[in-house]
Scaffold this motif. Structure first.
Motif, mmCIF file in Angstrom:
data_model
loop_
_atom_site.group_PDB
_atom_site.id
_atom_site.type_symbol
_atom_site.label_atom_id
_atom_site.label_comp_id
_atom_site.label_asym_id
_atom_site.label_seq_id
_atom_site.Cartn_x
_atom_site.Cartn_y
_atom_site.Cartn_z
ATOM 1 N N MET A 31 -17.275 -55.386 107.053
ATOM 2 C CA MET A 31 -15.928 -54.854 107.276
ATOM 3 C C MET A 31 -14.908 -55.686 106.500
ATOM 4 S SD MET A 31 -13.560 -54.289 110.676
ATOM 5 C CE MET A 31 -12.752 -55.881 110.662
ATOM 6 N N ILE A 32 -14.020 -54.981 105.816
ATOM 7 C CA ILE A 32 -12.896 -55.608 105.115
ATOM 8 C C ILE A 32 -11.623 -55.147 105.799
ATOM 9 C CG2 ILE A 32 -11.581 -55.643 102.975
ATOM 10 C CD1 ILE A 32 -14.143 -55.348 101.440
ATOM 11 N N SER A 33 -10.760 -56.084 106.124
ATOM 12 C CA SER A 33 -9.485 -55.753 106.756
ATOM 13 C C SER A 33 -8.346 -56.402 105.964
ATOM 14 C CB SER A 33 -9.480 -56.254 108.208
ATOM 15 O OG SER A 33 -8.220 -56.013 108.800
ATOM 16 N N ALA A 34 -7.421 -55.557 105.487
ATOM 17 C CA ALA A 34 -6.285 -56.057 104.704
ATOM 18 C C ALA A 34 -5.262 -54.947 104.565
ATOM 19 C CB ALA A 34 -6.745 -56.521 103.319
ATOM 20 N N ASP A 35 -4.084 -55.278 104.004
ATOM 21 C CA ASP A 35 -3.112 -54.220 103.739
ATOM 22 C C ASP A 35 -3.465 -53.534 102.422
ATOM 23 O OD1 ASP A 35 -2.024 -55.767 101.623
ATOM 24 O OD2 ASP A 35 -0.645 -56.758 103.001
ATOM 25 N N ILE A 36 -2.831 -52.415 102.136
ATOM 26 C CA ILE A 36 -3.221 -51.582 100.998
ATOM 27 C C ILE A 36 -3.034 -52.304 99.663
ATOM 28 C CG2 ILE A 36 -0.969 -50.412 100.820
ATOM 29 C CD1 ILE A 36 -4.440 -48.805 100.203
ATOM 30 N N ASP A 37 -1.969 -53.105 99.521
ATOM 31 C CA ASP A 37 -1.733 -53.817 98.262
ATOM 32 C C ASP A 37 -2.857 -54.804 97.971
ATOM 33 O OD1 ASP A 37 0.637 -52.474 97.779
ATOM 34 O OD2 ASP A 37 1.859 -53.955 98.827
ATOM 35 N N THR A 38 -3.297 -55.503 99.019
ATOM 36 C CA THR A 38 -4.397 -56.462 98.862
ATOM 37 C C THR A 38 -5.688 -55.743 98.495
ATOM 38 O OG1 THR A 38 -3.380 -57.948 100.485
ATOM 39 C CG2 THR A 38 -5.712 -58.287 100.016
ATOM 40 N N LEU A 43 -8.832 -64.193 98.059
ATOM 41 C CA LEU A 43 -7.983 -63.551 99.063
ATOM 42 C C LEU A 43 -8.386 -63.956 100.480
ATOM 43 C CD1 LEU A 43 -7.791 -59.993 97.468
ATOM 44 C CD2 LEU A 43 -5.885 -61.577 97.737
ATOM 45 N N ILE A 44 -9.686 -64.180 100.693
ATOM 46 C CA ILE A 44 -10.155 -64.639 102.000
ATOM 47 C C ILE A 44 -9.601 -66.033 102.287
ATOM 48 C CG2 ILE A 44 -12.204 -65.321 103.336
ATOM 49 C CD1 ILE A 44 -13.728 -63.085 101.821
ATOM 50 N N ARG A 45 -9.639 -66.904 101.265
ATOM 51 C CA ARG A 45 -9.111 -68.277 101.435
ATOM 52 C C ARG A 45 -7.612 -68.269 101.730
ATOM 53 N NH1 ARG A 45 -11.568 -69.627 96.410
ATOM 54 N NH2 ARG A 45 -13.754 -70.078 96.700
ATOM 55 N N LYS A 46 -6.892 -67.307 101.155
ATOM 56 C CA LYS A 46 -5.438 -67.234 101.354
ATOM 57 C C LYS A 46 -5.067 -66.498 102.645
ATOM 58 C CE LYS A 46 -4.048 -67.326 96.495
ATOM 59 N NZ LYS A 46 -3.421 -66.552 95.407
ATOM 60 N N ASP A 47 -6.075 -66.080 103.441
ATOM 61 C CA ASP A 47 -5.875 -65.353 104.695
ATOM 62 C C ASP A 47 -5.174 -64.008 104.500
ATOM 63 O OD1 ASP A 47 -7.129 -67.252 106.312
ATOM 64 O OD2 ASP A 47 -5.302 -68.439 106.477
ATOM 65 N N LYS A 48 -5.311 -63.434 103.311
ATOM 66 C CA LYS A 48 -4.753 -62.103 103.071
ATOM 67 C C LYS A 48 -5.774 -61.019 103.382
ATOM 68 C CE LYS A 48 -1.281 -63.217 99.574
ATOM 69 N NZ LYS A 48 -0.780 -62.884 98.228
ATOM 70 N N LEU A 49 -7.030 -61.444 103.551
ATOM 71 C CA LEU A 49 -8.110 -60.490 103.765
ATOM 72 C C LEU A 49 -9.113 -61.084 104.753
ATOM 73 C CD1 LEU A 49 -9.863 -58.381 101.105
ATOM 74 C CD2 LEU A 49 -11.281 -59.908 102.442
ATOM 75 N N ASP A 50 -9.521 -60.271 105.724
ATOM 76 C CA ASP A 50 -10.569 -60.676 106.660
ATOM 77 C C ASP A 50 -11.851 -59.943 106.303
ATOM 78 O OD1 ASP A 50 -8.938 -62.357 108.164
ATOM 79 O OD2 ASP A 50 -8.222 -60.701 109.392
ATOM 80 N N LEU A 51 -12.953 -60.654 106.379
ATOM 81 C CA LEU A 51 -14.236 -60.033 106.071
ATOM 82 C C LEU A 51 -15.250 -60.419 107.141
ATOM 83 C CD1 LEU A 51 -15.783 -59.400 102.693
ATOM 84 C CD2 LEU A 51 -17.229 -60.490 104.383
ATOM 85 N N GLN A 52 -15.934 -59.427 107.686
ATOM 86 C CA GLN A 52 -16.989 -59.654 108.663
ATOM 87 C C GLN A 52 -18.267 -59.018 108.148
ATOM 88 O OE1 GLN A 52 -15.934 -58.419 112.674
ATOM 89 N NE2 GLN A 52 -13.782 -58.795 112.262
ATOM 90 N N GLY A 53 -19.405 -59.642 108.451
ATOM 91 C CA GLY A 53 -20.674 -59.067 108.048
ATOM 92 C C GLY A 53 -21.135 -59.588 106.701
ATOM 93 N N ASP A 54 -21.902 -58.767 106.001
ATOM 94 C CA ASP A 54 -22.545 -59.164 104.750
ATOM 95 C C ASP A 54 -21.584 -59.085 103.572
ATOM 96 O OD1 ASP A 54 -24.222 -59.651 102.636
ATOM 97 O OD2 ASP A 54 -25.738 -58.186 103.212
ATOM 98 N N LEU A 55 -21.221 -60.238 103.041
ATOM 99 C CA LEU A 55 -20.301 -60.333 101.898
ATOM 100 C C LEU A 55 -20.855 -59.592 100.676
ATOM 101 C CD1 LEU A 55 -17.836 -61.630 100.401
ATOM 102 C CD2 LEU A 55 -19.287 -63.617 99.994
ATOM 103 N N HIS A 56 -22.185 -59.567 100.512
ATOM 104 C CA HIS A 56 -22.796 -58.958 99.335
ATOM 105 C C HIS A 56 -22.535 -57.453 99.253
ATOM 106 C CE1 HIS A 56 -25.031 -62.759 99.655
ATOM 107 N NE2 HIS A 56 -25.038 -62.700 98.342
ATOM 108 N N ILE A 57 -22.326 -56.819 100.408
ATOM 109 C CA ILE A 57 -22.039 -55.378 100.396
ATOM 110 C C ILE A 57 -20.657 -55.128 99.791
ATOM 111 C CG2 ILE A 57 -21.671 -53.335 101.842
ATOM 112 C CD1 ILE A 57 -23.737 -54.585 103.784
#
Length: 201
Positions: A69-76, A89-103
């Motif tokens: 799952m990727i969670s972010a605003d539309i611009d990101t 973007l994950i490091r900057k806390d602009k995007l949340d990611l859960q699960g398998d990063l490779h997908i």
């Protein structure tokens, strides 16, 4: 909920693009049948994206079952055309990611590598020479648009910094930061002297 008609239109466009670049199917094969849930925060929408049977399937859903799952605003989300931006973007806390990063990387890499021979496709409808001319004209318009955009941005920046003085110039900002650091160091030294004097008393 996102209108099903709009989602269906987007799905049809993406699947049409799949037909234009055969390498895209090969790149997506590794993540076939994997569920990527895209949460668009500012639209309050959750879209499930699955590549299956050589087609992309999109579903507007409230499901909580996914492989990634990727969670972010539309611009990101739009910046994810560049796969290198994902971890940044994950490091900057602009995007949340859960699960398998490779997908997520699989989808991003596949569409980033998209290489459609547009003149070839245009030539089916208007012939080789007009197709090439049309493509060159479109490329020239794109370059002109980028140049105009850059000039407008530079003009606006100059206007705001020099003429209207509503924003600070980068050199002034750098000088302010340097002065701020010096002042901080001086305060720190003064504090150390005061503490040393207090110990003596």
């Amino acid at each position: 909920m996102l209108a099903n008609a709009l989602l269906s239109l987007v799905e049809r466009i993406i699947n049409h693009v799949l037909q234009l670049d055969s390498s895209l199917k090969d790149n997506l094969a590794a993540i076939s049948d994997k569920q990527l849930l895209i949460e668009i925060r500012d639209w309050q929408q959750r879209i499930l994206c699955v590549y299956s049977n050589e087609q992309i399937h999109l579903y507007s859903t409230a499901e909580h079952h996914f492989d990634c799952m990727i969670s972010a605003d539309i611009d990101t989300l739009l910046t994810l055309k560049n796969p290198a931006m994902l971890t940044q973007l994950i490091r900057k806390d602009k995007l949340d990611l859960q699960g398998d990063l490779h997908i997520a990387q699989g989808f991003s890499n596949a569409f980033a590598a998209l290489n459609i021979d547009w003149p070839e496709h245009f030539s089916r409808y208007i012939g080789d020479a007009p197709a090439q001319q049309l493509w060159l004209s479109l490329q020239a318009m794109k370059r002109h648009g980028v140049n105009v955009k850059n000039k407008l941005e530079n003009t606006l920046t100059t206007l705001c910094q020099d003429e209207l003085a509503v924003t600070i110039h980068p050199l002034e900002l750098a000088e302010f930061k340097q002065q701020n650091r010096q002042l901080k160091n001086q305060v720190s030294q003064l504090e150390m002297r005061i503490n040393a004097l207090l110990k003596l008393c």
